[in-house]
Design a protein around this motif. Structure first.
Motif, PDB file in Angstrom:
ATOM      1  N   SER A 118       0.864  -1.183   0.000  1.00 44.83           N
ATOM      2  CA  SER A 118       0.000   0.000   0.000  1.00 44.83           C
ATOM      3  C   SER A 118       0.899   1.231   0.000  1.00 44.83           C
ATOM      4  O   SER A 118       1.709   1.420   0.918  1.00 44.83           O
ATOM      5  CB  SER A 118      -0.911  -0.001   1.241  1.00 44.83           C
ATOM      6  OG  SER A 118      -1.691   1.173   1.279  1.00 44.83           O
ATOM      7  N   THR A 119       0.787   2.014  -1.026  1.00 48.50           N
ATOM      8  CA  THR A 119       1.653   3.190  -1.153  1.00 48.50           C
ATOM      9  C   THR A 119       0.910   4.318  -1.842  1.00 48.50           C
ATOM     10  O   THR A 119       0.016   4.081  -2.651  1.00 48.50           O
ATOM     11  CB  THR A 119       2.915   2.847  -1.957  1.00 48.50           C
ATOM     12  OG1 THR A 119       3.708   4.023  -2.108  1.00 48.50           O
ATOM     13  CG2 THR A 119       2.567   2.306  -3.332  1.00 48.50           C
ATOM     14  N   SER A 120       1.308   5.537  -1.487  1.00 49.74           N
ATOM     15  CA  SER A 120       0.694   6.710  -2.125  1.00 49.74           C
ATOM     16  C   SER A 120       1.571   7.233  -3.259  1.00 49.74           C
ATOM     17  O   SER A 120       1.170   8.140  -3.989  1.00 49.74           O
ATOM     18  CB  SER A 120       0.489   7.817  -1.085  1.00 49.74           C
ATOM     19  OG  SER A 120       1.740   8.192  -0.511  1.00 49.74           O
ATOM     20  N   ARG A 121       2.770   6.677  -3.423  1.00 51.49           N
ATOM     21  CA  ARG A 121       3.698   7.176  -4.425  1.00 51.49           C
ATOM     22  C   ARG A 121       3.344   6.613  -5.806  1.00 51.49           C
ATOM     23  O   ARG A 121       3.204   5.405  -6.001  1.00 51.49           O
ATOM     24  CB  ARG A 121       5.133   6.797  -4.059  1.00 51.49           C
ATOM     25  CG  ARG A 121       5.579   7.401  -2.738  1.00 51.49           C
ATOM     26  CD  ARG A 121       7.048   7.140  -2.457  1.00 51.49           C
ATOM     27  NE  ARG A 121       7.897   8.008  -3.283  1.00 51.49           N
ATOM     28  CZ  ARG A 121       8.734   7.560  -4.185  1.00 51.49           C
ATOM     29  NH1 ARG A 121       8.838   6.267  -4.408  1.00 51.49           N
ATOM     30  NH2 ARG A 121       9.489   8.407  -4.875  1.00 51.49           N
ATOM     31  N   ASP A 122       3.183   7.502  -6.768  1.00 56.31           N
ATOM     32  CA  ASP A 122       2.767   7.115  -8.118  1.00 56.31           C
ATOM     33  C   ASP A 122       3.752   6.157  -8.770  1.00 56.31           C
ATOM     34  O   ASP A 122       3.358   5.199  -9.430  1.00 56.31           O
ATOM     35  CB  ASP A 122       2.582   8.361  -8.993  1.00 56.31           C
ATOM     36  CG  ASP A 122       1.394   9.191  -8.552  1.00 56.31           C
ATOM     37  OD1 ASP A 122       0.476   8.619  -7.911  1.00 56.31           O
ATOM     38  OD2 ASP A 122       1.366  10.405  -8.846  1.00 56.31           O
ATOM     39  N   TYR A 123       5.054   6.437  -8.599  1.00 57.08           N
ATOM     40  CA  TYR A 123       6.044   5.565  -9.237  1.00 57.08           C
ATOM     41  C   TYR A 123       5.989   4.168  -8.634  1.00 57.08           C
ATOM     42  O   TYR A 123       6.060   3.162  -9.351  1.00 57.08           O
ATOM     43  CB  TYR A 123       7.453   6.131  -9.101  1.00 57.08           C
ATOM     44  CG  TYR A 123       8.492   5.236  -9.733  1.00 57.08           C
ATOM     45  CD1 TYR A 123       8.610   5.128 -11.117  1.00 57.08           C
ATOM     46  CD2 TYR A 123       9.352   4.461  -8.939  1.00 57.08           C
ATOM     47  CE1 TYR A 123       9.545   4.283 -11.695  1.00 57.08           C
ATOM     48  CE2 TYR A 123      10.292   3.622  -9.503  1.00 57.08           C
ATOM     49  CZ  TYR A 123      10.391   3.539 -10.888  1.00 57.08           C
ATOM     50  OH  TYR A 123      11.314   2.703 -11.465  1.00 57.08           O
ATOM     51  N   ASP A 124       5.839   4.089  -7.296  1.00 54.80           N
ATOM     52  CA  ASP A 124       5.732   2.787  -6.645  1.00 54.80           C
ATOM     53  C   ASP A 124       4.542   1.999  -7.210  1.00 54.80           C
ATOM     54  O   ASP A 124       4.642   0.808  -7.514  1.00 54.80           O
ATOM     55  CB  ASP A 124       5.559   2.952  -5.136  1.00 54.80           C
ATOM     56  CG  ASP A 124       6.853   3.358  -4.438  1.00 54.80           C
ATOM     57  OD1 ASP A 124       7.762   3.849  -5.144  1.00 54.80           O
ATOM     58  OD2 ASP A 124       6.954   3.178  -3.214  1.00 54.80           O
ATOM     59  N   LYS A 125       3.409   2.680  -7.350  1.00 55.77           N
ATOM     60  CA  LYS A 125       2.198   2.014  -7.855  1.00 55.77           C
ATOM     61  C   LYS A 125       2.428   1.467  -9.269  1.00 55.77           C
ATOM     62  O   LYS A 125       2.068   0.331  -9.584  1.00 55.77           O
ATOM     63  CB  LYS A 125       1.025   2.995  -7.868  1.00 55.77           C
ATOM     64  CG  LYS A 125       0.530   3.405  -6.496  1.00 55.77           C
ATOM     65  CD  LYS A 125      -0.596   4.426  -6.637  1.00 55.77           C
ATOM     66  CE  LYS A 125      -1.072   4.909  -5.267  1.00 55.77           C
ATOM     67  NZ  LYS A 125      -2.133   5.938  -5.403  1.00 55.77           N
ATOM     68  N   ALA A 126       3.039   2.286 -10.124  1.00 50.90           N
ATOM     69  CA  ALA A 126       3.278   1.873 -11.510  1.00 50.90           C
ATOM     70  C   ALA A 126       4.257   0.720 -11.582  1.00 50.90           C
ATOM     71  O   ALA A 126       4.072  -0.246 -12.342  1.00 50.90           O
ATOM     72  CB  ALA A 126       3.783   3.071 -12.326  1.00 50.90           C
ATOM     73  N   PHE A 127       5.312   0.803 -10.750  1.00 53.75           N
ATOM     74  CA  PHE A 127       6.342  -0.221 -10.775  1.00 53.75           C
ATOM     75  C   PHE A 127       5.792  -1.558 -10.283  1.00 53.75           C
ATOM     76  O   PHE A 127       6.030  -2.610 -10.882  1.00 53.75           O
ATOM     77  CB  PHE A 127       7.531   0.204  -9.929  1.00 53.75           C
ATOM     78  CG  PHE A 127       8.726  -0.684 -10.095  1.00 53.75           C
ATOM     79  CD1 PHE A 127       9.724  -0.359 -11.005  1.00 53.75           C
ATOM     80  CD2 PHE A 127       8.852  -1.857  -9.357  1.00 53.75           C
ATOM     81  CE1 PHE A 127      10.832  -1.190 -11.166  1.00 53.75           C
ATOM     82  CE2 PHE A 127       9.950  -2.677  -9.520  1.00 53.75           C
ATOM     83  CZ  PHE A 127      10.941  -2.348 -10.430  1.00 53.75           C
ATOM     84  N   VAL A 128       5.055  -1.509  -9.192  1.00 50.60           N
ATOM     85  CA  VAL A 128       4.471  -2.722  -8.629  1.00 50.60           C
ATOM     86  C   VAL A 128       3.466  -3.327  -9.609  1.00 50.60           C
ATOM     87  O   VAL A 128       3.407  -4.548  -9.796  1.00 50.60           O
ATOM     88  CB  VAL A 128       3.819  -2.432  -7.270  1.00 50.60           C
ATOM     89  CG1 VAL A 128       2.999  -3.636  -6.800  1.00 50.60           C
ATOM     90  CG2 VAL A 128       4.876  -2.086  -6.224  1.00 50.60           C
ATOM     91  N   ALA A 129       2.667  -2.494 -10.267  1.00 53.90           N
ATOM     92  CA  ALA A 129       1.692  -2.982 -11.247  1.00 53.90           C
ATOM     93  C   ALA A 129       2.395  -3.695 -12.396  1.00 53.90           C
ATOM     94  O   ALA A 129       1.962  -4.744 -12.882  1.00 53.90           O
ATOM     95  CB  ALA A 129       0.855  -1.821 -11.771  1.00 53.90           C
ATOM     96  N   ARG A 130       3.498  -3.105 -12.824  1.00 54.79           N
ATOM     97  CA  ARG A 130       4.284  -3.709 -13.898  1.00 54.79           C
ATOM     98  C   ARG A 130       4.769  -5.100 -13.501  1.00 54.79           C
ATOM     99  O   ARG A 130       4.659  -6.070 -14.267  1.00 54.79           O
ATOM    100  CB  ARG A 130       5.462  -2.803 -14.228  1.00 54.79           C
ATOM    101  CG  ARG A 130       6.430  -3.330 -15.276  1.00 54.79           C
ATOM    102  CD  ARG A 130       7.503  -2.282 -15.545  1.00 54.79           C
ATOM    103  NE  ARG A 130       8.397  -2.672 -16.633  1.00 54.79           N
ATOM    104  CZ  ARG A 130       9.590  -3.201 -16.476  1.00 54.79           C
ATOM    105  NH1 ARG A 130      10.041  -3.422 -15.247  1.00 54.79           N
ATOM    106  NH2 ARG A 130      10.336  -3.521 -17.518  1.00 54.79           N
ATOM    107  N   MET A 131       5.315  -5.203 -12.280  1.00 50.19           N
ATOM    108  CA  MET A 131       5.838  -6.479 -11.810  1.00 50.19           C
ATOM    109  C   MET A 131       4.707  -7.483 -11.584  1.00 50.19           C
ATOM    110  O   MET A 131       4.818  -8.670 -11.928  1.00 50.19           O
ATOM    111  CB  MET A 131       6.615  -6.254 -10.517  1.00 50.19           C
ATOM    112  CG  MET A 131       7.520  -7.392 -10.110  1.00 50.19           C
ATOM    113  SD  MET A 131       8.581  -6.881  -8.717  1.00 50.19           S
ATOM    114  CE  MET A 131       9.582  -8.354  -8.525  1.00 50.19           C
ATOM    115  N   LEU A 132       3.602  -7.000 -11.024  1.00 53.14           N
ATOM    116  CA  LEU A 132       2.445  -7.873 -10.808  1.00 53.14           C
ATOM    117  C   LEU A 132       1.916  -8.425 -12.131  1.00 53.14           C
ATOM    118  O   LEU A 132       1.523  -9.591 -12.228  1.00 53.14           O
ATOM    119  CB  LEU A 132       1.329  -7.091 -10.109  1.00 53.14           C
ATOM    120  CG  LEU A 132       1.144  -7.313  -8.601  1.00 53.14           C
ATOM    121  CD1 LEU A 132       0.053  -6.408  -8.077  1.00 53.14           C
ATOM    122  CD2 LEU A 132       0.816  -8.775  -8.302  1.00 53.14           C
ATOM    123  N   GLY A 133       1.909  -7.579 -13.163  1.00 53.12           N
ATOM    124  CA  GLY A 133       1.416  -8.003 -14.464  1.00 53.12           C
ATOM    125  C   GLY A 133       2.174  -9.209 -14.987  1.00 53.12           C
ATOM    126  O   GLY A 133       1.588 -10.173 -15.504  1.00 53.12           O
TER     127      GLY A 133
END
Length: 405
Positions: free
Chosen positions: A72-87
């Motif tokens: 759980s993070t509010s940082r946009d880059y963290d969200k994008a990076f994690v989404a990429r890895m999750l994908g």
């Protein structure tokens, strides 16, 4: 012969990426210990990402996914990076829709750096393509083109997408773009170009493409068959004949239909002997009535009188009317004894005045004067003409003279 296109099993499927390729696209990630810039992971996210990555290397995808999902993070880059890895992990775990959703979020967030955006866009487009969502795949491949990051593989997959969507002019355009990066086309690209050319009725171009395919796969009967079909569409019977002849020399087995076609092409080109010899290769060469008659005609055209007679006689065993053809051949060879035998086998109800006069001539030539006179009188009942009256008068006198001797 005709070209059959099956978009679902066309050369697209065998070039769509596999899991190993997609996973390899997930390169070493810039994991850092503490946030220093907008495109660096926060310390807590980096630790979880490292742990998830370790789980994935051990084949523990479920644990890796659960760990990333818990971030759980509010940082946009963290969200994008994690989404990429999750994908990527979702895709490896056969959770296709979830993988697409995560990768799409990562791409469209605009928060990844340029290199990550390009790699993730490629992964997303490839995933759409492998999931037969061609419109969506095409959209993301074209993003790579517009951003200047398209390579030959990108254009290959753009071509595949257009092909599956039956956008034939676009298939040809994308093949041209591909060739600017990779001048030599392989079988997959040539096959798609051929499909588009066929659908657009570009027969001349399709013929050239098939020539290239035959060079690459000379033992593939399909290319030879399609080239023959196209040459016939172009009304180039001599070229079609050459192609079929070359395919036989290459050892390509011909179907029964193709054997008939080859025989027809020989006949069209004025080679009746080869046409007859080719028809003789058919399974029903001596059982199908039409084929028997056609062979007889061709042997006769080739002036192979003995063989022509054999086939006319074979035809006559099935239909008595063909005894007339046998007789005509014997008459042309002045074999009047054989001609008379054939003529006498023609049923009475099928006789005409011409046939009767042939019987008159044959009997006369074999010195059977009384029989010739009988036939002449019978011919006169068909048609009373000066010729028939002449034959009756002449033969009557000859019979009378012979009896006086």
């Amino acid at each position: 012969m005709s070209i059959k296109l099956n978009k679902r099993t066309a050369p697209v499927s065998n070039r769509i990426i596999g899991k190993a390729v997609l996973f390899a696209a997930l390169t070493v990630m810039p994991i850092v210990n503490a946030p220093a810039a907008a495109n660096e992971l926060s310390h807590s996210t980096a630790q979880r990402v490292q742990s998830a990555h370790a789980h994935s290397l051990e084949g523990e995808l479920t644990q890796a996914i659960e760990l990333l999902e818990s971030i759980s993070t509010s940082r946009d880059y963290d969200k994008a990076f994690v989404a990429r890895m999750l994908g990527v992990f979702y895709w490896q775990n056969d959770q296709i829709e979830a993988a697409i959703a995560q990768l799409r979020f990562a791409v469209e967030s605009g928060n990844l750096d340029e290199e990550q955006t390009v790699d993730t866009t490629k992964m997303l487009a490839d995933l759409y393509l492998s999931n037969v969502q061609f419109e969506e795949a095409l959209g993301f491949y074209l993003r790579l083109v517009n951003s200047g990051h398209a390579n030959e593989m990108t254009w290959l997959r753009i071509t595949q997408s257009y092909y599956q969507l039956a956008k034939w002019p676009d298939v040809l355009s994308s093949v041209k773009q591909y060739r600017t990066l990779e001048p030599t086309l392989d079988v997959a690209m040539l096959s798609m170009r051929l499909g588009a050319e066929f659908q657009l009725k570009k027969w001349s171009s399709a013929s050239k493409t098939l020539g290239q395919l035959i060079e690459l796969e000379p033992d593939n009967a399909r290319w030879w068959q399609q080239l023959v079909s196209i040459e016939i569409r172009r009304e180039r019977s001599n070229s079609a004949l050459n192609v079929l002849t070359l395919s036989r020399l290459q050892g390509i087995p011909l179907s029964q239909h193709e054997v008939r076609l080859l025989a027809q092409l020989y006949a069209t080109q004025g080679i009746p002997l080869k046409s007859a010899q080719t028809l003789a290769l058919l399974d029903d060469a001596k059982t199908d009535m039409n084929t028997i008659v056609r062979q007889a005609q061709l042997w006769q055209q080739a002036k192979q009188w003995k063989t022509a007679v054999e086939y006319w006689q074979l035809a006559a065993t099935r239909n008595a009317k063909y005894h007339w053809n046998v007789a005509q051949l014997f008459l042309s060879q002045r074999d009047y004894d054989s001609a008379l035998i054939a003529l006498e086998q023609i049923p009475e109800k099928q006789l005409s005045s011409i046939m009767m006069f042939a019987k008159v001539q044959s009997a006369y030539r074999t010195q059977q004067l009384k029989l010739a006179l009988t036939y002449a009188k019978r011919a006169r009942t068909f048609e009373s003409t000066a010729e028939s009256e002449h034959w009756v008068a002449y033969l009557s006198k000859q019979v009378e003279l012979r009896e006086q001797l």
